[in-house]
Each structure stands twice: as C-alpha cells, then as structure tokens.
Write a protein that holds these residues in place. Sequence first.
Motif, PDB file in Angstrom:
ATOM      1  N   GLY A  89      49.241 -48.280  47.010  1.00 33.17           N
ATOM      2  CA  GLY A  89      47.951 -48.935  47.181  1.00 33.17           C
ATOM      3  C   GLY A  89      46.970 -48.216  48.076  1.00 33.17           C
ATOM      4  N   ARG A  90      47.348 -47.045  48.584  1.00 33.67           N
ATOM      5  CA  ARG A  90      46.461 -46.280  49.472  1.00 33.67           C
ATOM      6  C   ARG A  90      46.132 -44.925  48.849  1.00 33.67           C
ATOM      7  N   LEU A  91      44.922 -44.450  49.093  1.00 29.52           N
ATOM      8  CA  LEU A  91      44.446 -43.219  48.485  1.00 29.52           C
ATOM      9  C   LEU A  91      45.285 -42.030  48.934  1.00 29.52           C
ATOM     10  N   LYS A  92      45.865 -41.345  47.955  1.00 29.95           N
ATOM     11  CA  LYS A  92      46.653 -40.149  48.227  1.00 29.95           C
ATOM     12  C   LYS A  92      45.837 -38.886  47.972  1.00 29.95           C
ATOM     13  N   ASN A 239      29.041 -42.976  45.246  1.00 30.12           N
ATOM     14  CA  ASN A 239      29.143 -43.693  46.519  1.00 30.12           C
ATOM     15  C   ASN A 239      30.535 -43.695  47.156  1.00 30.12           C
ATOM     16  N   TYR A 240      31.566 -43.520  46.329  1.00 30.12           N
ATOM     17  CA  TYR A 240      32.940 -43.590  46.836  1.00 30.12           C
ATOM     18  C   TYR A 240      33.653 -42.242  46.751  1.00 30.12           C
ATOM     19  N   ILE A 241      33.626 -41.628  45.579  1.00 39.10           N
ATOM     20  CA  ILE A 241      34.419 -40.416  45.358  1.00 39.10           C
ATOM     21  C   ILE A 241      33.837 -39.208  46.092  1.00 39.10           C
ATOM     22  N   LEU A 242      32.549 -38.897  45.856  1.00 36.09           N
ATOM     23  CA  LEU A 242      31.973 -37.692  46.450  1.00 36.09           C
ATOM     24  C   LEU A 242      32.041 -37.668  47.980  1.00 36.09           C
ATOM     25  N   PRO A 243      31.642 -38.743  48.684  1.00 37.62           N
ATOM     26  CA  PRO A 243      31.704 -38.690  50.145  1.00 37.62           C
ATOM     27  C   PRO A 243      33.114 -38.425  50.672  1.00 37.62           C
ATOM     28  N   ILE A 244      34.116 -39.035  50.029  1.00 36.42           N
ATOM     29  CA  ILE A 244      35.496 -38.818  50.482  1.00 36.42           C
ATOM     30  C   ILE A 244      35.984 -37.437  50.078  1.00 36.42           C
ATOM     31  N   ALA A 245      35.641 -37.002  48.864  1.00 34.43           N
ATOM     32  CA  ALA A 245      36.086 -35.695  48.384  1.00 34.43           C
ATOM     33  C   ALA A 245      35.549 -34.558  49.238  1.00 34.43           C
ATOM     34  N   ASN A 246      34.413 -34.764  49.877  1.00 30.95           N
ATOM     35  CA  ASN A 246      33.824 -33.724  50.715  1.00 30.95           C
ATOM     36  C   ASN A 246      34.471 -33.638  52.088  1.00 30.95           C
ATOM     37  N   GLN A 247      35.421 -34.540  52.386  1.00 32.06           N
ATOM     38  CA  GLN A 247      36.161 -34.484  53.638  1.00 32.06           C
ATOM     39  C   GLN A 247      37.382 -33.582  53.462  1.00 32.06           C
ATOM     40  N   SER A 248      37.900 -33.063  54.573  1.00 32.01           N
ATOM     41  CA  SER A 248      39.057 -32.164  54.504  1.00 32.01           C
ATOM     42  C   SER A 248      40.315 -32.895  54.060  1.00 32.01           C
ATOM     43  N   GLU A 249      40.396 -34.197  54.334  1.00 26.99           N
ATOM     44  CA  GLU A 249      41.543 -34.991  53.903  1.00 26.99           C
ATOM     45  C   GLU A 249      41.143 -36.462  53.835  1.00 26.99           C
ATOM     46  N   ASN A 251      41.710 -40.600  54.373  1.00 21.32           N
ATOM     47  CA  ASN A 251      42.192 -41.442  55.467  1.00 21.32           C
ATOM     48  C   ASN A 251      43.086 -42.559  54.950  1.00 21.32           C
ATOM     49  N   ASN A 252      43.749 -42.294  53.815  1.00 16.35           N
ATOM     50  CA  ASN A 252      44.654 -43.294  53.223  1.00 16.35           C
ATOM     51  C   ASN A 252      43.955 -44.630  52.990  1.00 16.35           C
ATOM     52  N   GLN A 253      42.741 -44.558  52.470  1.00  7.82           N
ATOM     53  CA  GLN A 253      41.955 -45.766  52.248  1.00  7.82           C
ATOM     54  C   GLN A 253      42.651 -46.708  51.264  1.00  7.82           C
ATOM     55  N   ILE A 254      42.521 -48.001  51.546  1.00  5.59           N
ATOM     56  CA  ILE A 254      43.024 -49.033  50.638  1.00  5.59           C
ATOM     57  C   ILE A 254      42.297 -48.926  49.292  1.00  5.59           C
ATOM     58  N   MET A 255      43.006 -49.202  48.207  1.00  2.00           N
ATOM     59  CA  MET A 255      42.414 -49.155  46.876  1.00  2.00           C
ATOM     60  C   MET A 255      41.194 -50.071  46.771  1.00  2.00           C
ATOM     61  N   ASN A 273      34.894 -46.398  53.167  1.00  2.00           N
ATOM     62  CA  ASN A 273      34.264 -45.090  53.002  1.00  2.00           C
ATOM     63  C   ASN A 273      35.078 -44.003  53.702  1.00  2.00           C
ATOM     64  N   GLU A 274      34.492 -42.816  53.806  1.00  2.00           N
ATOM     65  CA  GLU A 274      35.209 -41.688  54.387  1.00  2.00           C
ATOM     66  C   GLU A 274      35.574 -41.903  55.848  1.00  2.00           C
ATOM     67  N   ALA A 275      34.873 -42.824  56.516  1.00  2.00           N
ATOM     68  CA  ALA A 275      35.186 -43.149  57.905  1.00  2.00           C
ATOM     69  C   ALA A 275      36.050 -44.406  58.006  1.00  2.00           C
ATOM     70  N   ASN A 276      36.566 -44.859  56.870  1.00  6.50           N
ATOM     71  CA  ASN A 276      37.405 -46.056  56.787  1.00  6.50           C
ATOM     72  C   ASN A 276      36.645 -47.325  57.180  1.00  6.50           C
ATOM     73  N   GLN A 277      35.340 -47.330  56.932  1.00  7.94           N
ATOM     74  CA  GLN A 277      34.515 -48.506  57.180  1.00  7.94           C
ATOM     75  C   GLN A 277      34.189 -49.178  55.852  1.00  7.94           C
ATOM     76  N   LEU A 278      34.063 -50.500  55.864  1.00 10.10           N
ATOM     77  CA  LEU A 278      33.818 -51.254  54.645  1.00 10.10           C
ATOM     78  C   LEU A 278      32.440 -50.953  54.061  1.00 10.10           C
ATOM     79  N   GLU A 279      32.425 -50.688  52.761  1.00 13.56           N
ATOM     80  CA  GLU A 279      31.184 -50.504  52.016  1.00 13.56           C
ATOM     81  C   GLU A 279      31.148 -51.531  50.886  1.00 13.56           C
TER      82      GLU A 279
END
Length: 289
Positions: A89-92, A239-249, A251-255, A273-279
Amino acid sequence: MIKSRKVHIITCLLMMLAVILLLLSQRTAEETIKYFPPDSSISFSAVGTNLNLLKETGNDQYMVKWIATSSLDKEIYLRQDVSLLYMDGRLKGMKGLWKESEKDIDLEVVFEESDSSHFQAISFHHGEIHYPNDEIKSIHQMSDDHLYVIDSPHTALESFREPNSHMQLEWKETIDKTTSQQLQFAWKEWIDAANIEINDYDLYPLTSIIQLQEKPINGLTQEQTDRIIGQLWEGLYKNYILPIANQSETNNQIMPLILINKNNDHLIVLFNNEANQLETLYQQLSIQN
C-alpha cells in the motif's frame, strides 16, 4: 566593424534564445500526458504489466522484476507510458518513458527487497496521433499486476498471485489485513482533514481503477468512463507523478484514494505529495458526448 560585431552578437543571442525555447517546448511535451478525443482508427495491439520474483540474493534479500510494455501496429506522433509500483500500500517506485514517432514502449526495472510483501503495479499506456489542420487525437489503456512474495525463515522463498495452498492463504490474509488497516487509517485521516462527506462518493484506491476499464462508472457509459479515466491520469501525472518522480527517492507515500461523486459531477483525489503532505485534487467530470 562595430556595426558588424553588434549584428553578430544579436544573431548569436537570437540563436541561443531559439535553442532555449526549443528545449523548453520539448521538455513540456515530454513531461505532460494530455487527454485528447479518442481515435477509433487505432488501438494498442498489446499492453501488459508484470511482476516476477527472480531469486534470492543473500542476506535475506530477493529480487523482483517489474515490467510494463505496450505496442502499436504503426508509429504515431507521441508515445508515453508510466507505471507505478506499491508495496503493502505504499509507493515503491515510478517509471515512465516518452518517445516521438514510436510504436512500442518497454519499461523494465529489477529491484531488491526483503520480508513478505504484496506488490501492486498499475500502468497507463498513452499515445497522441496528430493529423493535418492541428487535429490531435489520443489513445490510452491501463494494465496491472500484483504479486505476493513470502520471505520467511521457516519456509523456502516463494511467490504467488492467487493462493493455492492453505499456507499461502494464511500469508495473504495476514498481509492484506495489516495493509488494509494502515490504508484505512490514513485514508480516514485524509477524508476528515479534507472535510469530505464520505456517503456522497464511491471510493477507489488507485490500483483498483483498472476495473473501470471493463465496468463503467455507475450511471455512465463506457465511453464516458474512458474519457474520465484519461483526464484523471492527465491530472495525476501533472500533480502527483511528476513532482514525486523529480525527487531522488520516494517517501513511501500511502496509495492515493480516488473519490467519485455519486451524482457523477466531480471526483477528488487525495494523496501525499513529495513532502508527504496531504494534497487534494478536484476534477470536474466531463461526460458530454
């Protein structure tokens, strides 16, 4: 002489500006999945997502191969696929590829992991077809796969999609229960924080939306549902994929959780989001034929 130098400098600056604009336009095209009206004259000849256990690597580790592929019978203007992988259930991980004048895309990742887990992958296969007079159409399709890997000191390493023994069933139930508890707790927190009236919506974890490819949203046709799915992935990508994909890794975000209004008026996507804050992503549903 001075005038000649000025002309040369201006020419060089204009050329540099043109190159920069070209690079920016290419980057924008590459980093956008855009929904256009569907093209009924072309379809994918094959799409697929596969997860397979490879081998033990020692030190209680094992390797899994994650593949997403799609093929057309002919080249089109733009091909772009993206695949998302979740572990319990967490982003790998996320993987995507963009190609111009191409018909096939192949994504392949081999990763190392440990402990018993449930892996789920969902992929969005997309293409743009350009016609004269600036007419643009698109095609899209989803594929998915999942895999349970049992890594226990008391038994040999094994994997399965559906349990075919009592032991596998027990492992599946244990992993599913733990994962579900964590997801439900997080999703309830998100829903409360967003002040959403849950009874007004049908809920879909991200990996479950593939069911809408064969079974339309209640009250809508399959054609209308397909349009909504295409526009949903457009919003997810931006809004979800690109911001996270641009990070080095990751943060095991919940689905992410997708909530579709029962009046078919709008949908809401809740995600970290990439900072693990709710969007909160709000999308008006386009169901006009």
